[in-house]
Design a protein around this motif. Structure first.
Motif, PDB file in Angstrom:
ATOM      1  N   ALA A  66       0.820  -1.213   0.000  1.00  0.00           N
ATOM      2  CA  ALA A  66       0.000   0.000   0.000  1.00  0.00           C
ATOM      3  C   ALA A  66       0.850   1.257   0.000  1.00  0.00           C
ATOM      4  CB  ALA A  66      -0.929  -0.007   1.222  1.00  0.00           C
ATOM      5  N   ARG A  67       2.025   1.185   0.598  1.00  0.00           N
ATOM      6  CA  ARG A  67       2.861   2.384   0.760  1.00  0.00           C
ATOM      7  C   ARG A  67       3.982   2.488  -0.265  1.00  0.00           C
ATOM      8  NH1 ARG A  67       2.757   6.809   3.562  1.00  0.00           N
ATOM      9  NH2 ARG A  67       4.750   6.509   4.606  1.00  0.00           N
ATOM     10  N   TRP A  68       4.225   1.435  -1.027  1.00  0.00           N
ATOM     11  CA  TRP A  68       5.403   1.348  -1.882  1.00  0.00           C
ATOM     12  C   TRP A  68       5.533   2.544  -2.822  1.00  0.00           C
ATOM     13  CZ3 TRP A  68       9.515  -1.716  -1.546  1.00  0.00           C
ATOM     14  CH2 TRP A  68      10.386  -1.782  -2.632  1.00  0.00           C
ATOM     15  N   SER A  69       4.471   2.879  -3.531  1.00  0.00           N
ATOM     16  CA  SER A  69       4.537   3.956  -4.517  1.00  0.00           C
ATOM     17  C   SER A  69       4.698   5.333  -3.880  1.00  0.00           C
ATOM     18  CB  SER A  69       3.277   3.939  -5.391  1.00  0.00           C
ATOM     19  OG  SER A  69       2.123   4.174  -4.608  1.00  0.00           O
ATOM     20  N   ALA A 165      21.180   5.443  18.745  1.00  0.00           N
ATOM     21  CA  ALA A 165      19.960   6.182  19.094  1.00  0.00           C
ATOM     22  C   ALA A 165      19.138   6.528  17.861  1.00  0.00           C
ATOM     23  CB  ALA A 165      20.330   7.447  19.867  1.00  0.00           C
ATOM     24  N   TRP A 166      19.822   6.962  16.784  1.00  0.00           N
ATOM     25  CA  TRP A 166      19.097   7.329  15.564  1.00  0.00           C
ATOM     26  C   TRP A 166      18.394   6.116  14.964  1.00  0.00           C
ATOM     27  CZ3 TRP A 166      17.265  11.663  14.090  1.00  0.00           C
ATOM     28  CH2 TRP A 166      17.906  12.853  14.405  1.00  0.00           C
ATOM     29  N   SER A 167      19.026   4.943  15.055  1.00  0.00           N
ATOM     30  CA  SER A 167      18.423   3.726  14.517  1.00  0.00           C
ATOM     31  C   SER A 167      17.178   3.352  15.324  1.00  0.00           C
ATOM     32  CB  SER A 167      19.439   2.587  14.540  1.00  0.00           C
ATOM     33  OG  SER A 167      18.862   1.390  14.075  1.00  0.00           O
ATOM     34  N   ARG A 168      17.271   3.440  16.641  1.00  0.00           N
ATOM     35  CA  ARG A 168      16.118   3.120  17.491  1.00  0.00           C
ATOM     36  C   ARG A 168      14.971   4.086  17.230  1.00  0.00           C
ATOM     37  NH1 ARG A 168      20.141   3.373  21.445  1.00  0.00           N
ATOM     38  NH2 ARG A 168      18.987   4.907  22.666  1.00  0.00           N
ATOM     39  N   LYS A 169      15.304   5.353  17.114  1.00  0.00           N
ATOM     40  CA  LYS A 169      14.264   6.354  16.873  1.00  0.00           C
ATOM     41  C   LYS A 169      13.602   6.142  15.516  1.00  0.00           C
ATOM     42  CE  LYS A 169      13.531  11.360  17.078  1.00  0.00           C
ATOM     43  NZ  LYS A 169      14.190  12.668  17.350  1.00  0.00           N
ATOM     44  N   ARG A 170      14.397   5.830  14.490  1.00  0.00           N
ATOM     45  CA  ARG A 170      13.843   5.594  13.160  1.00  0.00           C
ATOM     46  C   ARG A 170      12.922   4.383  13.154  1.00  0.00           C
ATOM     47  NH1 ARG A 170      18.382   4.551  10.277  1.00  0.00           N
ATOM     48  NH2 ARG A 170      18.099   2.334  10.664  1.00  0.00           N
ATOM     49  N   ASN A 171      13.330   3.291  13.799  1.00  0.00           N
ATOM     50  CA  ASN A 171      12.503   2.089  13.831  1.00  0.00           C
ATOM     51  C   ASN A 171      11.166   2.348  14.506  1.00  0.00           C
ATOM     52  OD1 ASN A 171      14.360   0.442  12.504  1.00  0.00           O
ATOM     53  ND2 ASN A 171      15.375  -0.179  14.391  1.00  0.00           N
ATOM     54  N   ASN A 176       5.294   3.372  14.282  1.00  0.00           N
ATOM     55  CA  ASN A 176       4.149   4.236  14.581  1.00  0.00           C
ATOM     56  C   ASN A 176       3.311   4.482  13.336  1.00  0.00           C
ATOM     57  OD1 ASN A 176       3.584   5.405  17.314  1.00  0.00           O
ATOM     58  ND2 ASN A 176       5.801   5.720  17.276  1.00  0.00           N
ATOM     59  N   VAL A 177       3.973   4.686  12.198  1.00  0.00           N
ATOM     60  CA  VAL A 177       3.240   4.868  10.940  1.00  0.00           C
ATOM     61  C   VAL A 177       2.489   3.590  10.580  1.00  0.00           C
ATOM     62  CG1 VAL A 177       3.467   5.367   8.478  1.00  0.00           C
ATOM     63  CG2 VAL A 177       4.883   6.604  10.127  1.00  0.00           C
ATOM     64  N   LYS A 180      -0.640   3.354  12.725  1.00  0.00           N
ATOM     65  CA  LYS A 180      -1.684   4.279  12.271  1.00  0.00           C
ATOM     66  C   LYS A 180      -2.405   3.714  11.052  1.00  0.00           C
ATOM     67  CE  LYS A 180       0.601   8.427  14.053  1.00  0.00           C
ATOM     68  NZ  LYS A 180       1.297   9.699  13.702  1.00  0.00           N
ATOM     69  N   TYR A 181      -1.649   3.049  10.188  1.00  0.00           N
ATOM     70  CA  TYR A 181      -2.266   2.399   9.029  1.00  0.00           C
ATOM     71  C   TYR A 181      -3.217   1.293   9.485  1.00  0.00           C
ATOM     72  CZ  TYR A 181      -2.652  -0.434   4.780  1.00  0.00           C
ATOM     73  OH  TYR A 181      -3.128  -1.167   3.723  1.00  0.00           O
ATOM     74  N   ALA A 182      -2.805   0.517  10.484  1.00  0.00           N
ATOM     75  CA  ALA A 182      -3.659  -0.557  10.994  1.00  0.00           C
ATOM     76  C   ALA A 182      -4.944  -0.006  11.605  1.00  0.00           C
ATOM     77  CB  ALA A 182      -2.889  -1.381  12.033  1.00  0.00           C
ATOM     78  N   ILE A 183      -4.842   1.137  12.249  1.00  0.00           N
ATOM     79  CA  ILE A 183      -6.035   1.754  12.839  1.00  0.00           C
ATOM     80  C   ILE A 183      -6.978   2.245  11.750  1.00  0.00           C
ATOM     81  CG2 ILE A 183      -6.843   3.686  14.246  1.00  0.00           C
ATOM     82  CD1 ILE A 183      -4.217   3.406  15.855  1.00  0.00           C
TER      83      ILE A 183
END
Length: 440
Positions: A66-69, A165-171, A176-177, A180-183
């Motif tokens: 759904a998000r690929w494009s 830290a940046w890797s953890r935050k990105r994951n 979270n996105v 939100k899609y599941a909701i």
């Protein structure tokens, strides 16, 4: 709305009384039917029927498609990495009959890649079918302990150490996105991931540049001089690094420049400034993540509107370097300014290898091991910091750099130096408190 399940109090906020009454009616109906309630969520079993009937693997694949494009190459790659770690954490049992590396590769490179999945080889298909059969349902996210287990996995590297830290935050941002899609698809009712302080205590990051990574003029001259004398492609790479040092461009912007984007003064005016028009970026993301099958992906400028451009002045020294480079390479207006050996886009691996070789050859061992100029991107950091230290207004620096003023100051404010003596004089000029009469 408040209710109690097995002695535990639950609450759910609603925007209107009507919505709250509707939810209350659903709970009463479930109680009247004798329906079981899930202790972990406080909700009737019927409320989780959709999430309970769909496996996490199936949902993750649907999300990717759904998000690929809508995603760029790097975003696709990062999403696949995050979903791979999450999917492995949501297996009923670990795949002992398969090599762990093969499982991660099958998920990252094939399952969560919409372009390549239909062409997956037979051994990969075998692994993915096993993963689909053994994947927990999406309703597993309703169990707080399982959520903690998943977050622990995505926050940990394969060697058992905590990820950057940046890797953890990105994951976590990617997950979270996904939630939100599941909701929105009514698969989950609420976002199960931690919120507020619970979500940020382990992922504090900073955008500020480390002063230790900056390059002084002597070091820059030595590094660029060594590169210019490099037997293989030295002249071409010298001009590339000079553009980054004098104009502060991003690497993906410099490799995308055409000869027509370089505005040089008259031939007999090499002591004058040139101008570079920056309008395109071609980040290197890997051919499996682009729609064209090319390693580089053509994009608009980072953080700018579609089709936006910017003009950056180039020092007279850069004027001479670029003129000599264009003449030596016999480039035409439509040609790339910096080309690989086969006339394509200059590869990132070539750039990084040349820069590392220069650092190793020029710098003392203790400096080579330090953060000083460790990344090619540090040339941009050095130039933007120098502009600010030379008194160029932040708004102008932000325009040349392609940043907003708040982002620019957040990144480089700590690196502004050399103005303390002037500031002290200003404070002294303001005077001191008047002398008060002595007390009796």
């Amino acid at each position: 709305m408040r209710w109690v399940v097995a002695g535990k109090r639950w609450r759910e906020p609603f925007d209107t009384v009507a919505l709250a009454e509707g939810f209350r009616s659903e709970l009463i109906q479930a109680t009247g039917k004798g329906e079981a309630f899930v202790i972990a969520t406080g909700l009737p079993v019927s409320h989780r029927s959709k999430s309970a009937s769909m496996s996490w693997y199936k949902f993750a694949v649907q999300y990717v498609d759904a998000r690929w494009s809508q995603l760029g190459g790097n975003s696709r790659k990062n999403t696949a990495k995050s979903l791979t770690a999450t999917t492995i954490a949501l297996l009923r049992t670990q795949p002992g009959q398969f090599d762990p590396v093969a499982v991660r590769t099958a998920l990252r490179e094939w399952a969560f890649n919409a372009n390549r999945r239909p062409d997956a080889p037979r051994d990969v298909v075998t692994i993915l079918r096993w993963v689909e059969r053994n994947s927990l349902p999406v309703s597993s996210w309703e169990d707080p302990e399982k959520v903690d287990d998943v977050l622990q996995v995505i926050d940990t590297r394969l060697d058992g150490k905590q990820a950057a830290a940046w890797s953890r935050k990105r994951n976590r941002r990617i997950l979270n996105v996904v939630m939100k899609y599941a909701i929105r698809r009514r698969i989950l009712r609420t976002n199960p991931l931690p919120k507020g302080k619970e979500a940020t205590t382990t992922t504090k990051t900073t955008n500020a540049v480390d002063k230790r990574c900056l390059i002084n003029p002597g070091q820059a001259a030595a590094l660029l001089g060594w590169i210019s004398r490099r037997p293989r492609g030295g002249k071409r790479l010298h001009a590339f690094f000079a553009v980054m040092y004098y104009c502060g461009s991003r690497p993906e912007e410099a490799v995308a420049m055409r000869v027509g984007d370089v505005n040089l003064p008259n031939v007999d005016a090499d002591d004058q400034w040139c101008e570079l028009l920056i309008h395109t970026a071609t980040p290197e993301v890997g051919k499996q993540w682009t729609d064209t099958g090319e390693i580089h992906e053509k994009r608009d400028l980072k953080g700018r509107a579609e089709g936006d451009t910017r003009t950056v002045p180039g020092h007279p020294a850069l004027t001479r370097i670029l003129r000599q480079h264009i003449d030596d390479e016999e480039l035409k207006p439509g040609d790339l300014v910096f080309q690989g050996e086969r006339s394509g886009i200059l590869a990132g691996s070539v750039i990084r290898r040349a820069w590392r070789s220069a650092r190793k050859a020029v710098l003392p061992p203790h400096v080579f091991e330090s953060p000083m100029g460790k990344r090619v991107y540090d040339l941009r950091h050095t130039r933007l910091t120098k502009w600010l230290n030379d008194g160029i207004p932040p708004a102008q620096v932000a325009e040349w750099a392609g940043n907003s003023v708040p982002v620019l100051l957040a990144i480089y404010a700590r690196c502004v130096d050399g103005q303390l003596s002037d500031l002290k004089k200003r404070l002294e000029a303001a005077g001191d408190l008047e002398d008060l009469p002595a007390a009796d």
